[in-house]
Design an enzyme around this catalytic site. Structure first.
Site, mmCIF file in Angstrom:
data_model
loop_
_atom_site.group_PDB
_atom_site.id
_atom_site.type_symbol
_atom_site.label_atom_id
_atom_site.label_comp_id
_atom_site.label_asym_id
_atom_site.label_seq_id
_atom_site.Cartn_x
_atom_site.Cartn_y
_atom_site.Cartn_z
ATOM 1 N N GLU A 162 -13.510 25.328 30.772
ATOM 2 C CA GLU A 162 -12.698 25.552 29.722
ATOM 3 C C GLU A 162 -11.962 24.200 29.190
ATOM 4 O OE1 GLU A 162 -8.447 27.007 30.543
ATOM 5 O OE2 GLU A 162 -8.814 26.759 32.724
ATOM 6 N N GLU A 206 -2.243 34.720 31.211
ATOM 7 C CA GLU A 206 -2.124 33.585 32.104
ATOM 8 C C GLU A 206 -0.829 32.845 31.310
ATOM 9 O OE1 GLU A 206 -4.379 29.858 34.099
ATOM 10 O OE2 GLU A 206 -4.469 30.186 31.789
#
Length: 268
Positions: A143, A240
């Site tokens: 990521e 998240e």
């Protein structure tokens, strides 16, 4: 209909980590993800997943000192042996827990002159991780993280992730696309996801700025969730975020028995 997972490293943090699995199930989630599971034994995680009828869809390879201001693990040339040990640790958990994906955090480079070396090291390590997890049928994802929250992070845009995918050209390597981080970098997540959905192995979200739950910032989540649903993306979408208060009070966007985008629309 989107498939939502609860990131229990951030959600339900009113309780001990092992108890967050049950809390996620009680609030309607069918799957969870966790940043770093290694403080719990793999046997304890497996049991609580089975007891609660949950799937663990994602966790990270250990990142050494990244969260305490260090450079992390995956891109630091002198730490390649340590990175391989971290992959072995993650592999031992993955063999039993069978997540859909394992995430690699690229990390930071505090010396700009060494950034090319760090990028090459990261790509080499990423290739090593792909070879480790692919025989299990597990995706390797990596990521980009915004440089406002984490200056000097070496991967901080969707275009950089696409470039790495093109260079490594592996069918088992995908992006983990974090809505919060990329929005904070000025990207348009809906457009990016629509164009590159087949290259995304996992999506995470939080509102921006603040990284709170949907409705606490600038992102239009009704529009965003609709765009993800209409794209070819078929993976999990991970919540998240840092709840503003109790996690149970932050779940207005989520409905266990209703279409999430419609449910969220009724909340705004």
């Amino acid at each position: 209909m989107l498939n939502f997972s609860a990131n229990i490293s951030l959600l339900f943090n009113e309780t001990e980590l092992i108890d967050r699995f049950k809390a996620a199930k009680q609030h309607g989630f069918k799957a969870v993800e966790i940043q770093f599971p290694y403080s719990l034994s793999v046997e304890a995680i497996q049991k609580t997943l089975e007891d609660n009828g949950l799937r663990l869809v994602l966790f990270n390879v250990a990142a050494d000192d990244l969260l305490s201001g260090g450079e992390g693990l995956a891109a630091v040339p002198r730490k390649q042996d340590q990175f391989r040990q971290a992959v072995a640790q993650a592999l031992a958990y993955a063999e039993i827990l069978k997540p859909e994906a394992v995430n690699i955090l690229p990390g930071c480079c505090h010396d700009k002159n060494r950034q090319p070396d760090y990028l090459e090291t990261f790509k080499e390590n990423l290739g090593f991780a792909v070879e480790a997890f692919a025989p299990l049928g597990i995706k390797t994802v990596f990521e980009a993280v915004n440089t406002r929250d984490m200056p000097e992070f070496i991967i901080h845009s969707g275009e950089q992730m696409l470039d790495i995918l093109d260079q490594l050209d592996s069918p088992n390597l995908f992006m983990q696309y974090d809505i919060y981080h990329m929005y904070r970098m000025g990207e348009q997540p809906e457009e990016f996801i629509n164009r590159h959905a087949e290259k995304i192995g996992h999506i995470q979200f939080a509102d921006c700025p603040g990284r709170g739950q949907p409705g606490t910032g600038q992102i239009n989540f009704r529009q965003l969730f609709s765009a993800i649903e209409k794209s070819s993306y078929s993976g999990w979408t991970g919540a998240e975020y840092k709840p503003a208060g109790l996690t149970s009070e932050s779940l207005g966007w989520f409905g266990a028995n209703t279409k999430p985008a419609d449910n969220f629309a009724r909340q705004i």
